[in-house]
Scaffold this motif. Structure first.
Motif, short mmCIF file in Angstrom:
data_model
loop_
_atom_site.label_atom_id
_atom_site.label_comp_id
_atom_site.label_asym_id
_atom_site.label_seq_id
_atom_site.Cartn_x
_atom_site.Cartn_y
_atom_site.Cartn_z
N GLU A 40 3.26 -6.16 2.77
CA GLU A 40 3.08 -7.51 3.32
C GLU A 40 4.07 -8.44 2.62
O GLU A 40 3.93 -8.72 1.44
N GLN A 53 0.87 -1.16 0.00
CA GLN A 53 0.00 0.00 0.00
C GLN A 53 0.92 1.22 0.00
O GLN A 53 1.45 1.63 1.02
N ASP A 80 2.81 0.79 3.52
CA ASP A 80 2.71 -0.52 4.16
C ASP A 80 3.06 -1.61 3.15
O ASP A 80 2.86 -1.45 1.94
N ALA A 115 -0.19 4.30 2.23
CA ALA A 115 0.00 4.06 3.67
C ALA A 115 1.42 3.64 4.01
O ALA A 115 1.75 3.45 5.19
#
Length: 291
Positions: A270, A263, A268, A266
């Motif tokens: 994973e 993301q 972010d 954001a």
């Protein structure tokens, strides 16, 4: 009928095409494309039956069947330059007679489904979402080398985007191509529709900064705020534009579906994204088996 010289269509001694090492009879009409060679086995593990396997450099393939539907899964590696090799050689396997080196009279339209990963550039998109690239936008310039490029691109959107971003003339002219309507409809209920930017690199071309700054530090913000009708940019990846464009030029059906693993808004990421990718693979096989 034009005869294609050996220097242009290179056929190996075993009758396979130069890079992919596949012979015409080994190719299924439905082809699943993945970037990572390691992901080929993950897709093929769902097959009920395997016919053949091939391997050369980053190009790994398995042809088999899933619930009665014959399929080939093939890795492309990274980048639109590799997609140029893959799509041209897949088309040659389907539509060129290797013995006479001439185009076949009756053409086969392949179904090309790319399953990848991407970074989302809108705040409402979440890690694990599956984005279907309704429109793929190439920042790589590859399609500009092909005659007929304007016939398969949305020139109005291109002009609006260039004006909105103040696109630098030092960069390749961007191109906007729609995916297959039929394949978009097939996956509509299991994906989020988006407009995807295919970048010619992972770092500055996608606005990342390590030790070097992007030439235009505001380009990502301009991309994120671009709107044209109902479309907005949703994600970055590195292959879909060439796939969409070449497929359109050659008469094949193609679509790119990517699972969001980063993301970008954001900040972010994973790293353990395998469960998300496995769900995308299972969903795609089920849809394709129902054709």
């Amino acid at each position: 009928m034009r005869v294609i010289p050996p220097s242009e269509l290179i056929v190996n001694a075993d009758g396979s095409v130069f890079h992919l090492h596949l012979r015409p009879e080994q190719l299924a009409r439905t082809v699943i494309l993945v970037g990572d060679p390691g992901r080929v086995e993950r897709v093929a593990s769902y097959f009920d039956r395997r016919e053949c396997e091939a391997r050369n450099r980053e190009f790994v393939s398995v042809t088999g069947s899933y619930r009665g539907e014959r399929m080939t899964v093939l890795s492309t590696g990274i980048g639109t330059d590799n997609i140029d090799i893959v799509v041209n050689e897949l088309d040659a396997l389907a539509n060129i007679d290797f013995a006479s080196r001439t185009e076949k009279a009756g053409k086969t339209a392949l179904r090309l489904v790319r399953l990848g990963t991407c970074g989302a550039i809108q705040p409402d998109l979440r890690i694990g979402d599956r984005i279907l690239s309704r429109i793929s936008v190439g920042f790589d310039g590859l399609l500009n080398f092909y005659a007929g490029r304007d016939a398969v691109c949305d020139r109005e959107m291109e002009r609006a985007f260039v004006e909105h971003t103040g696109w630098s003339p030092a960069l390749a002219a961007p191109y906007f191509v729609r995916c297959s309507d039929a394949l978009a409809g097939l996956f509509a209920d299991a994906t989020v529709e988006g407009m995807t930017a295919s970048a010619p690199g992972f770092y500055a071309p996608q606005g990342r900064r390590l030790r070097l700054d992007p030439a235009d530090g505001e380009l990502n913000a301009k991309i994120e705020t671009f709107r044209h009708g109902r479309f907005r940019f949703t994600n970055f990846e590195m292959e879909g534009s060439a796939l969409a464009g070449l497929a359109r030029l050659m008469g094949h059906e193609a679509v790119t579906i990517c699972t969001v693993i980063a993301q970008r808004v954001a900040l972010d990421m994973e790293t353990d994204y395998r469960p998300f990718v496995d769900k995308m693979i299972a969903m795609s096989l089920e849809k394709l088996a129902g054709l």
